[in-house]
Design a protein around this motif. Structure first.
Motif, PDB file in Angstrom:
ATOM      1  N   ILE A  72     -13.198  -6.106   2.685  1.00 48.66           N
ATOM      2  CA  ILE A  72     -12.603  -5.393   1.540  1.00 48.66           C
ATOM      3  C   ILE A  72     -12.440  -3.920   1.884  1.00 48.66           C
ATOM      4  N   TYR A  73     -13.492  -3.349   2.529  1.00 51.63           N
ATOM      5  CA  TYR A  73     -13.448  -1.933   2.897  1.00 51.63           C
ATOM      6  C   TYR A  73     -12.299  -1.683   3.864  1.00 51.63           C
ATOM      7  N   GLU A  74     -12.118  -2.596   4.829  1.00 46.95           N
ATOM      8  CA  GLU A  74     -11.055  -2.383   5.820  1.00 46.95           C
ATOM      9  C   GLU A  74      -9.670  -2.610   5.240  1.00 46.95           C
ATOM     10  N   GLN A  75      -9.591  -3.358   4.147  1.00 45.88           N
ATOM     11  CA  GLN A  75      -8.281  -3.558   3.520  1.00 45.88           C
ATOM     12  C   GLN A  75      -7.801  -2.329   2.766  1.00 45.88           C
ATOM     13  N   MET A  76      -8.720  -1.412   2.455  1.00 45.81           N
ATOM     14  CA  MET A  76      -8.309  -0.220   1.710  1.00 45.81           C
ATOM     15  C   MET A  76      -7.621   0.766   2.643  1.00 45.81           C
ATOM     16  N   PRO A  77      -6.507   1.377   2.202  1.00 44.82           N
ATOM     17  CA  PRO A  77      -5.830   2.364   3.041  1.00 44.82           C
ATOM     18  C   PRO A  77      -6.557   3.702   3.032  1.00 44.82           C
ATOM     19  N   GLU A  78      -6.447   4.444   4.137  1.00 44.18           N
ATOM     20  CA  GLU A  78      -7.056   5.777   4.235  1.00 44.18           C
ATOM     21  C   GLU A  78      -6.323   6.756   3.326  1.00 44.18           C
ATOM     22  N   PRO A  79      -6.945   7.809   2.821  1.00 42.86           N
ATOM     23  CA  PRO A  79      -8.369   8.104   2.825  1.00 42.86           C
ATOM     24  C   PRO A  79      -9.114   7.294   1.771  1.00 42.86           C
ATOM     25  N   LYS A  80     -10.326   6.826   2.098  1.00 41.39           N
ATOM     26  CA  LYS A  80     -11.055   5.973   1.169  1.00 41.39           C
ATOM     27  C   LYS A  80     -12.513   6.393   1.076  1.00 41.39           C
ATOM     28  N   PHE A  81     -13.125   6.103  -0.060  1.00 42.74           N
ATOM     29  CA  PHE A  81     -14.518   6.482  -0.300  1.00 42.74           C
ATOM     30  C   PHE A  81     -15.276   5.295  -0.876  1.00 42.74           C
ATOM     31  N   VAL A  82     -16.555   5.259  -0.590  1.00 45.06           N
ATOM     32  CA  VAL A  82     -17.395   4.208  -1.153  1.00 45.06           C
ATOM     33  C   VAL A  82     -18.481   4.872  -1.983  1.00 45.06           C
ATOM     34  N   ILE A  83     -18.705   4.362  -3.187  1.00 49.07           N
ATOM     35  CA  ILE A  83     -19.803   4.853  -4.022  1.00 49.07           C
ATOM     36  C   ILE A  83     -20.785   3.707  -4.216  1.00 49.07           C
TER      37      ILE A  83
ATOM     38  N   LEU B 230      -8.591   1.345 -12.996  1.00 52.00           N
ATOM     39  CA  LEU B 230      -9.137   0.228 -12.219  1.00 52.00           C
ATOM     40  C   LEU B 230      -7.981  -0.580 -11.656  1.00 52.00           C
ATOM     41  N   ARG B 231      -7.985  -0.796 -10.340  1.00 52.63           N
ATOM     42  CA  ARG B 231      -6.958  -1.626  -9.708  1.00 52.63           C
ATOM     43  C   ARG B 231      -7.577  -2.963  -9.343  1.00 52.63           C
ATOM     44  N   GLY B 232      -6.748  -3.993  -9.310  1.00 55.24           N
ATOM     45  CA  GLY B 232      -7.273  -5.307  -8.970  1.00 55.24           C
ATOM     46  C   GLY B 232      -7.395  -5.529  -7.485  1.00 55.24           C
ATOM     47  N   THR B 233      -6.612  -4.792  -6.685  1.00 52.48           N
ATOM     48  CA  THR B 233      -6.582  -5.064  -5.254  1.00 52.48           C
ATOM     49  C   THR B 233      -7.056  -3.861  -4.449  1.00 52.48           C
ATOM     50  N   PRO B 234      -7.814  -4.067  -3.374  1.00 53.03           N
ATOM     51  CA  PRO B 234      -8.251  -2.940  -2.537  1.00 53.03           C
ATOM     52  C   PRO B 234      -7.095  -2.189  -1.896  1.00 53.03           C
TER      53      PRO B 234
ATOM     54  N   PRO C 254      -7.960   9.439  -8.512  1.00 58.62           N
ATOM     55  CA  PRO C 254      -8.802   8.499  -7.775  1.00 58.62           C
ATOM     56  C   PRO C 254      -8.797   7.118  -8.422  1.00 58.62           C
ATOM     57  N   TRP C 255      -8.069   6.182  -7.814  1.00 58.43           N
ATOM     58  CA  TRP C 255      -8.030   4.826  -8.365  1.00 58.43           C
ATOM     59  C   TRP C 255      -9.220   4.052  -7.821  1.00 58.43           C
ATOM     60  N   VAL C 256      -9.873   3.305  -8.684  1.00 62.91           N
ATOM     61  CA  VAL C 256     -11.111   2.652  -8.276  1.00 62.91           C
ATOM     62  C   VAL C 256     -10.947   1.139  -8.230  1.00 62.91           C
ATOM     63  N   ILE C 257     -11.764   0.524  -7.386  1.00 66.03           N
ATOM     64  CA  ILE C 257     -11.915  -0.926  -7.405  1.00 66.03           C
ATOM     65  C   ILE C 257     -13.391  -1.212  -7.434  1.00 66.03           C
ATOM     66  N   HIS C 258     -13.752  -2.279  -8.105  1.00 69.66           N
ATOM     67  CA  HIS C 258     -15.156  -2.584  -8.327  1.00 69.66           C
ATOM     68  C   HIS C 258     -15.510  -3.846  -7.561  1.00 69.66           C
ATOM     69  N   PHE C 259     -16.612  -3.786  -6.802  1.00 68.64           N
ATOM     70  CA  PHE C 259     -17.023  -4.959  -6.029  1.00 68.64           C
ATOM     71  C   PHE C 259     -18.524  -5.184  -6.203  1.00 68.64           C
ATOM     72  N   ASN C 260     -18.890  -6.428  -6.475  1.00 63.15           N
ATOM     73  CA  ASN C 260     -20.288  -6.778  -6.664  1.00 63.15           C
ATOM     74  C   ASN C 260     -20.787  -7.439  -5.391  1.00 63.15           C
ATOM     75  N   ALA C 261     -21.662  -6.742  -4.650  1.00 62.46           N
ATOM     76  CA  ALA C 261     -22.177  -7.292  -3.403  1.00 62.46           C
ATOM     77  C   ALA C 261     -23.566  -7.864  -3.632  1.00 62.46           C
ATOM     78  N   GLY C 262     -23.713  -8.752  -4.587  1.00 61.20           N
ATOM     79  CA  GLY C 262     -24.985  -9.418  -4.802  1.00 61.20           C
ATOM     80  C   GLY C 262     -25.892  -8.754  -5.819  1.00 61.20           C
ATOM     81  N   ALA C 263     -25.309  -7.977  -6.745  1.00 64.19           N
ATOM     82  CA  ALA C 263     -26.130  -7.320  -7.761  1.00 64.19           C
ATOM     83  C   ALA C 263     -26.498  -8.316  -8.860  1.00 64.19           C
ATOM     84  N   CYS C 264     -27.467  -7.919  -9.709  1.00 65.18           N
ATOM     85  CA  CYS C 264     -27.921  -8.810 -10.773  1.00 65.18           C
ATOM     86  C   CYS C 264     -26.985  -8.753 -11.970  1.00 65.18           C
TER      87      CYS C 264
ATOM     88  N   THR D 233       0.840  -1.194   0.000  1.00 66.26           N
ATOM     89  CA  THR D 233       0.000   0.000   0.000  1.00 66.26           C
ATOM     90  C   THR D 233       0.875   1.244   0.000  1.00 66.26           C
ATOM     91  N   GLY D 234       0.239   2.360  -0.324  1.00 61.18           N
ATOM     92  CA  GLY D 234       0.801   3.693  -0.137  1.00 61.18           C
ATOM     93  C   GLY D 234       2.236   3.875  -0.578  1.00 61.18           C
TER      94      GLY D 234
END
Lengths: 313, 156
Positions: free
Chosen positions: B77-88, B50-54, B16-26, A217-218
């Motif tokens: 997954i959310y906790e694996q991301m380093p601060e500062p982080k955002f969820v959309i 798009l990054r492969g890892t959180p 802003p690097w993004v990661i995509h996660f499907n939490a049960g969508a269709c 990270t970072g």
């Protein structure tokens, strides 16, 4: 003494290399974007990415070896910088040199690859482990053709020193055109060394998350990215010095511009290869390197030996 | 604000690097997210990749109404991301549960599991809406930084 220190730290040394690597990354991404018919990143993108990564939180996995985990990115960066100091850029002499520095530079450019592998190993994560094994497998496939290709021109010059090779080809007129086959092999294997498509098997993000950097990270990841970008510039300079040995006149500005054009041309070739190919499998990569690239490099060595025996005497 | 903070905030807004996660969508929203990453929409204009890892990502693009099985994984997954982080939250299901709100197997919305910074409604949310959402998220982050800065100066 102070002049040497300034040379190492600032102008043809560390600072210049960092700036050039950022410009190189931007150029690579822009060419990639233009070939996909889109705009691509703005000019400050590599700088913004680097600063953002430096300012991010640093997470070290619980099972990872803390000291080695932290040390590896810096080892990667410093070995690339050391390699760069020994490559002649726009003068016939590099900042530091000794007899046999081509071999030394090739080995120094191998060390970052080993650190990528160790980084995956010490992260203690499954994906990182698979990535690190793939890095090593790939290393064994491209390294031999690369060494053979880069050392083929030195057979004609009868020397393993950059300065003597450049002097020889400058005196020999257009003799450097003979090494065209080895130049092509070197470009393809350099692509493998830099782990870009079609040889991005170690960090195939559609298969194994992010390869050996999965847990980084970072700031530590920022240094790995920087090492990768600097490796691009160092590799391009190495290929330029060995295979394109012209433009070492008495005018500094001209030489500098010619050096930049050479490096840009090689990065352009790498970017084009990255755009037009898809990823190979590990076994395809191995058989391609050993069945095709290594024999082609051998043919170049054979041609050079014949020329040396028959023509140059 | 010190100059170094300004530089860091500028860099954060520009990459802003993004990661995509499907939490049960269709999969409808996921296809739209993938479409937003194609050369046609070119999010690299905003410095986004798009990054492969959180571990490398700043923004978590999350779709789906978060099934009970996936909730723990999403939090991880959310906790694996380093601060500062955002969820959309992308799509009607991710915003509020959508058509399957109240179903026995879902927890109805991403915000039931992790804090969400931006909601993008739509069934599915179009790529234009997703890109608009990311840009507006960055704008709101910039504004919040400015407000905090003004507050600090007034406090002094």
């Amino acid at each position: 003494m102070i002049l040497l220190l300034l040379k190492i730290l600032v102008f043809p040394g560390i600072l210049f290399l960092v700036v050039l690597s950022m410009i190189g990354e931007y150029f690579d991404r822009k060419v990639y974007a233009k070939m996909q018919n889109r705009m691509g990143p703005p000019w400050f993108q590599p700088v913004a990415d680097f600063i953002k990564l430096l300012a991010k939180e640093l997470i070290i996995p619980k099972n990872a070896d803390r000291k080695i985990f932290k040390a590896l990115p810096l080892v990667a960066c410093s070995s690339v910088i050391i390699a760069y100091l020994y490559i002649p850029l726009w003068r016939k002499e590099s900042i530091m040199s000794f007899n046999g520095d081509i071999i030394f530079v090739l080995y120094m450019l191998t060390i970052p690859t080993l650190t990528y592998s160790l980084a995956g190993w010490y992260s203690r994560s499954q994906y990182a482990l698979i990535g690190s094994m793939r890095v090593l497998t790939q290393l064994f496939s491209y390294e031999v053709p690369l060494f053979m290709a880069v050392l083929a021109p030195t057979i004609l010059a009868s020397s393993w020193s950059f300065t003597e090779v450049i002097n020889f080809y400058n005196a020999g007129g257009s003799l450097w055109l003979v090494n065209f086959i080895a130049f092509a092999v070197a470009i393809v294997t350099l692509q493998g060394k830099l782990e870009k498509v079609p040889f991005d098997i170690p960090e195939a993000e559609t298969e194994i998350v992010a390869g050996s950097f999965t847990e980084y990270t970072g700031p530590l990841f920022a240094y790995f990215r920087l090492a990768m970008n600097m490796q691009t510039i160092a590799g391009a300079s190495l290929v330029a010095a060995v295979f394109l040995p012209f433009g070492y006149g008495s005018f500094f500005i001209f030489n500098f511009i010619i050096y930049i054009i050479k490096v840009t041309f090689i990065i352009f070739l790498l970017a084009v290869i990255r755009t037009i190919f898809a990823r190979l499998r590990t076994d395809q990569m191995l058989s391609f390197c050993w069945k095709y690239l290594a024999p082609i490099a051998l043919v170049q060595i054979l041609i050079n030996v014949i020329i040396k025996a028959a023509v140059l005497k | 604000m010190k100059i170094i903070d300004k530089v860091i905030n500028w860099a954060r807004l520009k990459s802003p690097w993004v990661i995509h996660f499907n939490a049960g969508a269709c999969n409808g929203c996921d296809i739209e997210v993938v479409a937003a990453l194609t050369p046609t929409y070119d999010i690299e204009r905003f410095g986004s990749i798009l990054r492969g890892t959180p571990r490398h990502a700043d923004v978590l693009l999350c779709s789906g109404p978060v099934t009970r099985q996936l909730k723990d994984r999403l939090v991880r997954i959310y906790e694996q991301m380093p601060e500062p982080k955002f969820v959309i939250a992308i799509g009607a299901c991710a915003c509020s549960g959508g058509a399957i709100d109240g179903c026995y197997s879902v927890v109805s919305g991403v915000d039931q599991a992790v804090p969400v910074s931006m909601y993008i409604p739509g069934c599915p949310a179009s790529p234009d809406a997703i890109i608009d959402g990311v840009v507006k998220l960055l704008k709101s982050y910039e504004d919040s930084l400015k407000q905090a800065d003004e507050k600090n100066e007034n406090g002094k």
